[in-house]
Design a protein around this motif. Structure first.
Motif, PDB file in Angstrom:
ATOM      1  N   GLU A   6       0.779  -1.021  -0.015  1.00  0.00           N
ATOM      2  CA  GLU A   6      -0.178  -0.104   0.037  1.00  0.00           C
ATOM      3  C   GLU A   6       0.832   1.349   0.079  1.00  0.00           C
ATOM      4  OE1 GLU A   6      -3.730   2.037   2.518  1.00  0.00           O
ATOM      5  OE2 GLU A   6      -2.601   0.476   3.315  1.00  0.00           O
ATOM      6  N   HIS A   7       1.745   1.271   0.869  1.00  0.00           N
ATOM      7  CA  HIS A   7       2.730   2.356   0.786  1.00  0.00           C
ATOM      8  C   HIS A   7       3.431   2.590  -0.445  1.00  0.00           C
ATOM      9  CE1 HIS A   7       6.835   4.395   1.444  1.00  0.00           C
ATOM     10  NE2 HIS A   7       6.048   4.940   2.688  1.00  0.00           N
ATOM     11  N   ASP A   8       3.798   1.865  -1.089  1.00  0.00           N
ATOM     12  CA  ASP A   8       4.466   2.320  -2.472  1.00  0.00           C
ATOM     13  C   ASP A   8       3.588   2.205  -3.443  1.00  0.00           C
ATOM     14  OD1 ASP A   8       7.080   1.977  -1.177  1.00  0.00           O
ATOM     15  OD2 ASP A   8       7.426  -0.177  -1.812  1.00  0.00           O
ATOM     16  N   CYS A   9       2.302   2.016  -3.298  1.00  0.00           N
ATOM     17  CA  CYS A   9       1.410   2.028  -4.637  1.00  0.00           C
ATOM     18  C   CYS A   9       0.661   3.424  -4.350  1.00  0.00           C
ATOM     19  CB  CYS A   9       0.147   1.043  -4.373  1.00  0.00           C
ATOM     20  SG  CYS A   9       0.433  -0.469  -5.051  1.00  0.00           S
ATOM     21  N   ARG A  10       0.809   4.330  -3.308  1.00  0.00           N
ATOM     22  CA  ARG A  10       0.151   5.419  -3.160  1.00  0.00           C
ATOM     23  C   ARG A  10       0.478   6.431  -4.294  1.00  0.00           C
ATOM     24  NH1 ARG A  10       0.756   5.675   3.645  1.00  0.00           N
ATOM     25  NH2 ARG A  10      -1.068   4.567   3.979  1.00  0.00           N
ATOM     26  N   PRO A  11       1.853   6.362  -4.422  1.00  0.00           N
ATOM     27  CA  PRO A  11       2.422   7.553  -5.467  1.00  0.00           C
ATOM     28  C   PRO A  11       1.943   7.104  -6.852  1.00  0.00           C
ATOM     29  CG  PRO A  11       4.116   6.890  -3.979  1.00  0.00           C
ATOM     30  CD  PRO A  11       3.075   5.937  -3.569  1.00  0.00           C
ATOM     31  N   LEU A  12       1.361   6.224  -6.963  1.00  0.00           N
ATOM     32  CA  LEU A  12       0.784   5.771  -8.442  1.00  0.00           C
ATOM     33  C   LEU A  12      -0.497   6.104  -8.669  1.00  0.00           C
ATOM     34  CD1 LEU A  12       2.097   1.890  -8.412  1.00  0.00           C
ATOM     35  CD2 LEU A  12       3.153   3.817  -9.568  1.00  0.00           C
TER      36      LEU A  12
END
Length: 230
Positions: A86-92
Motif C-alpha cells: 500500500e505504501h509503495d502504491c500510493r504514489p501511483l
C-alpha cells in the motif's frame, strides 16, 4: 477447511497497554528468530519465551498454544507485507495504466522480498495451521487499495475492479512464493519481474472498460459481417 481460524488458533487476549503491546511484539520477534534458527518442527513456546525474555506463563496469557502463536505471527507478517505494498502504491494514484502495472508489480516484489528468509520460513507453519483464510484476508486487504489505485487510473477504467485487483494480488503472490521457496537466483527473480509486469499489463489492457463508442462500432461491424454471410 474452515473459512476462518478455529477458536484454538485465536489469541486469548489482545494487548491494550503500551507495556503489553511491547511484550507481544517481543514474543512475535522471538518467534521469528526461533523459527529461523531451528525451524518450525523445533519451535516451542518455551524456546520462544526464553528468546523473548518472558515466562512461558506470560506467553500463555496471550496465546493458548504454539499453533495460536504461529497463526498470530503469520497474520501480522501478512498484514505488514500488505501495508508495504500500500505504501509503495500510493504514489501511483492518477498515473497511467502502463505506470500502474509496472509500479504495482515492483511494489509487490519489494514487499514480499524485503525479509525473504521469513517468507520462506513461513511456508511450513502456514500449511500446518491451515492458513489459507489468513492469506485470503491479507490479499483482500491489499486488493482494496489496489482497486482504489486502479480506479484513479487516468487513461483506463475497469468493471468489478476489486475482483480484478484481488486476482492480480493473489496471482503475483503465488508466483513469488514459488520462486522464494525454490530459492530462485537474482537473475531468475529479475526475469520473473519482467514476466509479471507483462502479465499484469496484458491483463489490465484486456480487462479495461471499452468506451461506449467502441462498443457500438464493434456491434455494427458484427451486424455487417452477419448480413453478408451466405
Amino acid at each position: 477447511m474452515a473459512a476462518t481460524p478455529t477458536a484454538t488458533l485465536k489469541p486469548r487476549k489482545q494487548p491494550v497497554q503500551a507495556r503489553s503491546e511491547a511484550t507481544v511484539a517481543a514474543i512475535f520477534e522471538a518467534t521469528i528468530q526461533v523459527l529461523l534458527a531451528v525451524g518450525y518442527r523445533q519451535l516451542t513456546t518455551t524456546r520462544v519465551a526464553e528468546r523473548a525474555g518472558v515466562s512461558v506463563g506470560t506467553l500463555y496469557q496471550y496465546f493458548p498454544n504454539r499453533q495460536a502463536l504461529i497463526a498470530a505471527v503469520i497474520e501480522r507478517h501478512l498484514e505488514e507485507t500488505a501495508s508495504l505494498v500500500e505504501h509503495d502504491c500510493r504514489p501511483l494514484a492518477g498515473r497511467s495504466l502502463d505506470e500502474m502495472a509496472a509500479g504495482l508489480v515492483d511494489a509487490i516484489i519489494k514487499a514480499k522480498c524485503q525479509r525473504i528468509e521469513i517468507s520462506r520460513a513461513m511456508q511450513e507453519p502456514l500449511a500446518d495451521i491451515g492458513g489459507v483464510p489468513l492469506v485470503k484476508a491479507a490479499a483482500n486487504k491489499a486488493a482494496t487499495f489496489v482497486a482504489e489505485m486502479l480506479t484513479s487510473c487516468r487513461d483506463a477504467a475497469f468493471d468489478d475492479v476489486h475482483r480484478l485487483a484481488f486476482l492480480i494480488v493473489t496471482s503475483c503472490r503465488s508466483l513469488l512464493q514459488s520462486a522464494i521457496v525454490d530459492r530462485a537466483s537474482s537473475s531468475d527473480m529479475a526475469a520473473l519481474r519482467t514476466h509479471m509486469r507483462a502479465m499484469v499489463h496484458g491483463y489490465l489492457k484486456e480487462m479495461q472498460r471499452v468506451p461506449a463508442q467502441i462498443r457500438r462500432a464493434k456491434g455494427a461491424a458484427t451486424t455487417t459481417i452477419r448480413s453478408v454471410r451466405p
